[in-house]
Motif scaffolding. Structure first.
Motif, PDB file in Angstrom:
ATOM      1  N   LEU A   1       7.013   3.957   4.075  1.00  0.00           N
ATOM      2  CA  LEU A   1       7.172   5.045   5.027  1.00  0.00           C
ATOM      3  C   LEU A   1       8.631   5.146   5.468  1.00  0.00           C
ATOM      4  O   LEU A   1       9.310   4.134   5.641  1.00  0.00           O
ATOM      5  CB  LEU A   1       6.305   4.779   6.270  1.00  0.00           C
TER       6      LEU A   1
ATOM      7  N   MET B   1      -6.893   2.206  14.076  1.00  0.00           N
ATOM      8  CA  MET B   1      -6.013   1.132  14.508  1.00  0.00           C
ATOM      9  C   MET B   1      -5.048   1.639  15.578  1.00  0.00           C
ATOM     10  O   MET B   1      -4.542   2.749  15.493  1.00  0.00           O
ATOM     11  CB  MET B   1      -5.179   0.606  13.329  1.00  0.00           C
TER      12      MET B   1
ATOM     13  N   ARG C   1       0.829  -1.200   0.000  1.00  0.00           N
ATOM     14  CA  ARG C   1       0.000   0.000   0.000  1.00  0.00           C
ATOM     15  C   ARG C   1       0.865   1.253   0.000  1.00  0.00           C
ATOM     16  O   ARG C   1       0.634   2.174  -0.754  1.00  0.00           O
ATOM     17  CB  ARG C   1      -0.931   0.034   1.208  1.00  0.00           C
TER      18      ARG C   1
ATOM     19  N   PHE D   1      -4.915  -6.321   6.581  1.00  0.00           N
ATOM     20  CA  PHE D   1      -4.933  -6.070   8.019  1.00  0.00           C
ATOM     21  C   PHE D   1      -4.075  -4.870   8.416  1.00  0.00           C
ATOM     22  O   PHE D   1      -3.650  -4.768   9.569  1.00  0.00           O
ATOM     23  CB  PHE D   1      -4.471  -7.307   8.801  1.00  0.00           C
ATOM     24  N   ASN D   2      -3.825  -3.986   7.472  1.00  0.00           N
ATOM     25  CA  ASN D   2      -3.039  -2.789   7.773  1.00  0.00           C
ATOM     26  C   ASN D   2      -1.727  -3.107   8.470  1.00  0.00           C
ATOM     27  O   ASN D   2      -1.357  -2.480   9.453  1.00  0.00           O
ATOM     28  CB  ASN D   2      -3.862  -1.837   8.639  1.00  0.00           C
ATOM     29  N   LYS D   3      -1.018  -4.105   7.995  1.00  0.00           N
ATOM     30  CA  LYS D   3       0.229  -4.492   8.646  1.00  0.00           C
ATOM     31  C   LYS D   3       1.383  -3.635   8.138  1.00  0.00           C
ATOM     32  O   LYS D   3       1.421  -3.229   6.992  1.00  0.00           O
ATOM     33  CB  LYS D   3       0.519  -5.966   8.382  1.00  0.00           C
ATOM     34  N   PHE D   4       2.323  -3.407   9.034  1.00  0.00           N
ATOM     35  CA  PHE D   4       3.512  -2.637   8.718  1.00  0.00           C
ATOM     36  C   PHE D   4       4.731  -3.513   8.954  1.00  0.00           C
ATOM     37  O   PHE D   4       4.887  -4.102  10.010  1.00  0.00           O
ATOM     38  CB  PHE D   4       3.599  -1.379   9.591  1.00  0.00           C
TER      39      PHE D   4
ATOM     40  N   SER E   1      15.381  -3.544  15.398  1.00  0.00           N
ATOM     41  CA  SER E   1      14.312  -2.737  14.816  1.00  0.00           C
ATOM     42  C   SER E   1      13.011  -3.012  15.561  1.00  0.00           C
ATOM     43  O   SER E   1      12.972  -3.758  16.534  1.00  0.00           O
ATOM     44  CB  SER E   1      14.169  -3.062  13.331  1.00  0.00           C
TER      45      SER E   1
ATOM     46  N   GLN F   1       0.932   6.063   9.833  1.00  0.00           N
ATOM     47  CA  GLN F   1       1.167   5.545  11.170  1.00  0.00           C
ATOM     48  C   GLN F   1       2.044   6.507  11.967  1.00  0.00           C
ATOM     49  O   GLN F   1       3.113   6.887  11.520  1.00  0.00           O
ATOM     50  CB  GLN F   1       1.836   4.172  11.096  1.00  0.00           C
TER      51      GLN F   1
ATOM     52  N   MET G   1       5.671   9.515   3.446  1.00  0.00           N
ATOM     53  CA  MET G   1       4.897   8.378   2.985  1.00  0.00           C
ATOM     54  C   MET G   1       4.884   8.405   1.467  1.00  0.00           C
ATOM     55  O   MET G   1       4.580   9.445   0.864  1.00  0.00           O
ATOM     56  CB  MET G   1       3.460   8.423   3.513  1.00  0.00           C
TER      57      MET G   1
ATOM     58  N   PHE H   1       8.832  -3.484   9.160  1.00  0.00           N
ATOM     59  CA  PHE H   1       9.945  -2.562   9.351  1.00  0.00           C
ATOM     60  C   PHE H   1      11.264  -3.189   8.933  1.00  0.00           C
ATOM     61  O   PHE H   1      11.514  -4.378   9.172  1.00  0.00           O
ATOM     62  CB  PHE H   1      10.046  -2.147  10.821  1.00  0.00           C
ATOM     63  N   GLY H   2      12.126  -2.363   8.336  1.00  0.00           N
ATOM     64  CA  GLY H   2      13.497  -2.764   8.116  1.00  0.00           C
ATOM     65  C   GLY H   2      14.285  -2.627   9.404  1.00  0.00           C
ATOM     66  O   GLY H   2      13.783  -2.120  10.411  1.00  0.00           O
TER      67      GLY H   2
ATOM     68  N   LEU I   1      14.471   4.551   9.700  1.00  0.00           N
ATOM     69  CA  LEU I   1      13.711   3.317   9.524  1.00  0.00           C
ATOM     70  C   LEU I   1      12.832   3.413   8.287  1.00  0.00           C
ATOM     71  O   LEU I   1      12.208   4.441   8.031  1.00  0.00           O
ATOM     72  CB  LEU I   1      12.817   3.064  10.734  1.00  0.00           C
TER      73      LEU I   1
ATOM     74  N   GLU J   1       3.765  -0.686   4.340  1.00  0.00           N
ATOM     75  CA  GLU J   1       2.420  -1.000   4.774  1.00  0.00           C
ATOM     76  C   GLU J   1       1.774  -1.919   3.749  1.00  0.00           C
ATOM     77  O   GLU J   1       1.796  -1.656   2.542  1.00  0.00           O
ATOM     78  CB  GLU J   1       1.592   0.275   4.909  1.00  0.00           C
TER      79      GLU J   1
ATOM     80  N   TYR K   1       4.292  -2.061  19.715  1.00  0.00           N
ATOM     81  CA  TYR K   1       5.566  -2.557  19.208  1.00  0.00           C
ATOM     82  C   TYR K   1       6.547  -2.695  20.360  1.00  0.00           C
ATOM     83  O   TYR K   1       6.454  -2.014  21.379  1.00  0.00           O
ATOM     84  CB  TYR K   1       6.174  -1.577  18.196  1.00  0.00           C
TER      85      TYR K   1
END
Lengths: 111, 114
Positions: A34, B31, A31, A96-99, B42, B103, A48, A101-102, A88, A92, B35
């Protein structure tokens, strides 16, 4: 498996240098991508990106997304010691709107 | 953007005890996430806090260890139960949706377990 990979892991430059940070991803149902800057605790939002080829710019920072190459770069020109931080990249997914991260790039700008 | 606060900002706790972290947002959001960021690592998603129902946990995280509440659209809590030194981390809540376009993160809670 969905993943986000950043490079380099760490970088040391001197004030005034220009740096390029890389982020590549393999995430299904992409999607957005960021960029965050993390100095002490909480990451602060930078950009974004959703459309390929369109540069986002804020002062000395800019970023662009390449959906064909599944990657993004973050450029910082005329670096200052205040730019020292962990940068970072997160992707996204629609599901389920998951993110994802590196691991981050730790940038150290020396005077 | 949303204004997010977390309490406490830091704490030092003894092994075997529990700590509840609060996250408050100044506007209704769709939402809320929790974390964890262990030293030198990370961010790792613990769970998505669902309003009015049980949280959705990521692999490796369980409700007994990290019970989460979200009684309304602006507030959530994360409890770290029966703590051990391995739980020493920064815990961050984040929000998405509602009036936010992406976010955003709260200021974080730095937890040290002795």
């Amino acid at each position: 498996e969905d993943k986000v990979v950043q490079s380099p892991l760490s970088l040391v430059v001197h004030e005034g240098d220009t740096v390029t940070l890389n982020c590549s991803y393999e995430v299904t149902n992409f999607r957005s991508l960021l960029w965050y800057k993390q100095e002490k605790k909480a990451p602060t939002f930078l950009f974004m990106l959703t459309s390929s080829g369109i540069e986002k710019k804020s002062g000395r920072l800019s970023s662009i997304l390449d959906k064909k190459e599944l990657s993004s770069i973050l450029n910082i020109t005329a670096t200052q010691t205040g730019d020292s931080a962990i940068y970072l990249c997160a992707v996204e997914a629609v599901d389920f709107n998951k993110f994802y991260f590196g691991s981050g790039t730790k940038l150290n700008v020396k005077p | 953007s949303a204004v997010i606060s977390q309490k406490p900002s830091r704490d030092i706790c003894q092994r075997g005890t529990s700590l509840t972290i609060q996250c408050q947002v100044d506007s209704q959001v769709t939402m809320m996430f929790w974390y964890r960021q262990q030293p030198g690592q990370s961010l790792t998603l613990i769970a998505t806090a669902n309003q009015g129902s049980e949280a959705t946990y990521e692999s490796g995280f369980v409700i007994d260890k990290f019970p989460i509440s979200r009684p309304n659209l602006t507030f959530s809590t994360l409890t770290v139960s029966n703590m051990s030194p391995e739980d020493s981390s920064i815990y961050l809540c984040s929000v998405w949706g509602g009036g936010t376009d992406t976010q955003y993160f709260g200021p974080g809670t730095r937890l040290t377990v002795l």
